[in-house]
Design an enzyme around this catalytic site. Structure first.
Site, PDB file in Angstrom:
ATOM      1  N   HIS A  32       0.850  -1.194   0.000  1.00 58.77           N
ATOM      2  CA  HIS A  32       0.000   0.000   0.000  1.00 58.77           C
ATOM      3  C   HIS A  32       0.882   1.238   0.000  1.00 58.77           C
ATOM      4  O   HIS A  32       2.074   1.166   0.300  1.00 58.77           O
ATOM      5  CB  HIS A  32      -0.899   0.026   1.248  1.00 58.77           C
ATOM      6  CG  HIS A  32      -0.117   0.200   2.519  1.00 58.77           C
ATOM      7  ND1 HIS A  32       0.545  -0.836   3.145  1.00 58.77           N
ATOM      8  CD2 HIS A  32       0.153   1.300   3.273  1.00 58.77           C
ATOM      9  CE1 HIS A  32       1.157  -0.394   4.222  1.00 58.77           C
ATOM     10  NE2 HIS A  32       0.951   0.918   4.327  1.00 58.77           N
ATOM     11  N   ASP A  76       0.786   5.221   1.767  1.00 56.87           N
ATOM     12  CA  ASP A  76       0.079   5.938   2.827  1.00 56.87           C
ATOM     13  C   ASP A  76      -0.588   7.164   2.198  1.00 56.87           C
ATOM     14  O   ASP A  76      -0.062   7.749   1.254  1.00 56.87           O
ATOM     15  CB  ASP A  76       1.056   6.367   3.933  1.00 56.87           C
ATOM     16  CG  ASP A  76       1.720   5.164   4.618  1.00 56.87           C
ATOM     17  OD1 ASP A  76       1.148   4.058   4.555  1.00 56.87           O
ATOM     18  OD2 ASP A  76       2.799   5.337   5.196  1.00 56.87           O
ATOM     19  N   HIS A 101       4.748   0.048  -0.175  1.00 57.20           N
ATOM     20  CA  HIS A 101       5.499  -0.745   0.799  1.00 57.20           C
ATOM     21  C   HIS A 101       4.615  -1.828   1.396  1.00 57.20           C
ATOM     22  O   HIS A 101       3.382  -1.746   1.326  1.00 57.20           O
ATOM     23  CB  HIS A 101       6.101   0.156   1.887  1.00 57.20           C
ATOM     24  CG  HIS A 101       5.105   1.048   2.589  1.00 57.20           C
ATOM     25  ND1 HIS A 101       4.547   2.174   1.997  1.00 57.20           N
ATOM     26  CD2 HIS A 101       4.556   0.982   3.827  1.00 57.20           C
ATOM     27  CE1 HIS A 101       3.720   2.760   2.846  1.00 57.20           C
ATOM     28  NE2 HIS A 101       3.694   2.053   3.957  1.00 57.20           N
ATOM     29  N   ARG A 158       7.582  -8.578  15.297  1.00 60.89           N
ATOM     30  CA  ARG A 158       7.971  -7.244  14.844  1.00 60.89           C
ATOM     31  C   ARG A 158       6.954  -6.228  15.365  1.00 60.89           C
ATOM     32  O   ARG A 158       5.746  -6.484  15.369  1.00 60.89           O
ATOM     33  CB  ARG A 158       7.966  -7.231  13.307  1.00 60.89           C
ATOM     34  CG  ARG A 158       8.177  -5.862  12.703  1.00 60.89           C
ATOM     35  CD  ARG A 158       8.048  -5.914  11.175  1.00 60.89           C
ATOM     36  NE  ARG A 158       7.976  -4.565  10.665  1.00 60.89           N
ATOM     37  CZ  ARG A 158       9.012  -3.782  10.484  1.00 60.89           C
ATOM     38  NH1 ARG A 158      10.229  -4.228  10.758  1.00 60.89           N
ATOM     39  NH2 ARG A 158       8.867  -2.555  10.032  1.00 60.89           N
TER      40      ARG A 158
END
Ligand SMILES: C=C1C[C@]23C[C@@]1(O)CC[C@H]2[C@@]12CCC[C@@](C)(C(=O)O1)[C@H]2[C@@H]3C(=O)O
Ligand SMILES: O=C(O)CCC(=O)C(=O)O
Ligand SMILES: [Fe+2]
Length: 375
Positions: free
Chosen positions: A232, A234, A289, A299
């Site tokens: 996607h 941002d 990304h 993570r």
């Protein structure tokens, strides 16, 4: 001016309601399997792996006198860079990581007390983009708009105050850094900050709106078939991302494929978002990304999603338009753009592109973002 939360109220996103306790899953359920078991390892992308090349996302020292030029080059060629010497104390990163670990380690029933409502943005849940995919992502998230108080009271009836303090301090530091980055990015485009009315006389960007978005990607029993966060861009002007020391973030680089953005101790990842893409008339493209997961380590990341006041019109700057570079996008408010993104996801940028309707041009990220295989 509508607040960011109000901007979303008109654009509900309906997600799968069932939540899983990731720690209790010993095998990858089919609902999370993005590829078939007999697919080869690289089925999650058709792009070449970058194992053989040594392309690295630029690392920029904000104390370097040449920082504006380096930032300009990184925005043009990558849409992403890492910054060091940004002035944020490492203790603040430890604090926000501690808060993140405390939050995601809560039992599921406790996290669900602060669950995001279908027409809301704040709270615990799945990534909003989940509704565009037939498979679930191996992650959970928590978004804070406005004050964290009400949400934190539900999560930690006793301890809420200390976590609120951390968030308030972290957001203040991010706001200051984001304004500094905006000034550097505008300078690198040759745009005086006076041209951006809401920047204020000293470039404080006081009216900016932002969201703090926490992500957790638990260790995964079958990481090659799972997706942490799908590709996607941002919707922001820029995003400031802090990641713990676990790999997983990847950016799509023209001609290279997916490139890892390895965690840099004390560093922050800066993404160009769709609104900067529009404001720069496409000169600084927003970066596509995604996040991959791994078998052994959890993570965490905290994204500061930064944009203009929700009702300010964002349009390509006149200084970036000329006979050889026509105006490529119509003007939009962040409020309107978030609505378009909620409906069209990665096609939102093309939807506000002026020439796309004239000569069939699409935006760079649109066709690449669907580049995954679903089992
Ligand atoms: C301000 C925002 C941008 C965002 C939606 C949000 O309200 C807060 C969450 C943000 C995020 C983070 C993960 C990827 C993304 C596309 C999403 O689904 O939620 C972004 C949204 C965005 O940038 O459009
Ligand atoms: O977890 C990451 O590294 C990326 C998160 C992200 O892209 C986002 O929150 O928008
Ligand atoms: Fe993102």
């Amino acid at each position: 001016m509508p607040s960011l939360s109000e901007a979303f109220r008109g654009h509900p996103v309906y997600l799968h309601q069932k939540h899983h306790d990731f720690n209790s899953l010993q095998e990858l359920p089919d609902s999370y399997a993005w590829t078939q078991p007999d697919d080869d390892d690289h089925r999650l992308t058709n792009y070449p792996s970058n194992n053989k090349t040594k392309t690295v996302v630029p690392i920029i020292d904000l104390n370097d006198p040449n920082a504006p030029n380096l930032i300009g080059h990184a925005c043009k060629t990558w849409g992403v860079f890492q910054v060091v010497n940004h002035g944020i104390p490492t203790s603040l990163f430890s604090d926000i990581q501690r808060a993140s670990l405390a939050l995601f380690s809560l039992p599921l029933h406790q996290k669900l007390k602060a669950a995001r409502s279908p027409d809301g943005v704040s709270g615990y849940g799945r990534a909003r983009i989940s509704s565009f995919f037939p498979k679930l992502m191996w992650s959970e998230c928590f978004t804070i708009l406005d004050s964290p108080l009400d949400l934190f009271l539900k999560l930690w009836p006793q301890d809420y105050a200390k976590y609120c303090d951390i968030v308030v301090e972290y957001e203040a530091a991010m706001k200051k850094l984001a304004a500094k980055l905006m000034c550097l990015m505008l300078a690198s485009l040759g745009i005086p900050k006076e041209d951006i009315k809401w920047a204020g006389p000293k470039g404080e960007f006081n009216g900016a709106c932002a969201a703090l978005h926490w992500n957790s990607y638990p260790s995964c029993p079958d990481p090659d078939r799972a997706m942490g966060l799908a590709a996607h861009t941002d919707s922001t002007l820029l995003t400031i991302l802090h990641q713990n020391n676990v790999n997983g973030l990847q950016v799509l680089k023209e001609g290279e494929g997916w490139v890892a953005v390895p965690p840099l101790p004390g560093g922050l990842v800066i993404n160009v978002g769709d609104l900067l893409h529009i404001l720069s008339n496409g000169l600084y493209p927003s970066v596509l990304h995604r996040v991959r997961v791994n078998r052994t380590r959890q993570r965490f990341s905290v994204a500061y999603l930064y944009g203009p006041p929700t009702n300010v019109q964002i349009s390509p700057q006149v200084k970036l338009v000329g006979p050889t570079r026509p105006v490529l996008y119509r003007s939009v408010t962040w409020n309107e753009y978030l609505g378009t993104k909620a409906k069209l996801f990665n096609k939102a940028l093309s939807a506000v592109r002026l020439s796309s309707s004239i000569n069939g041009l699409f935006d760079v990220n649109e066709d690449k973002s669907n580049d995954f295989q679903v089992g």
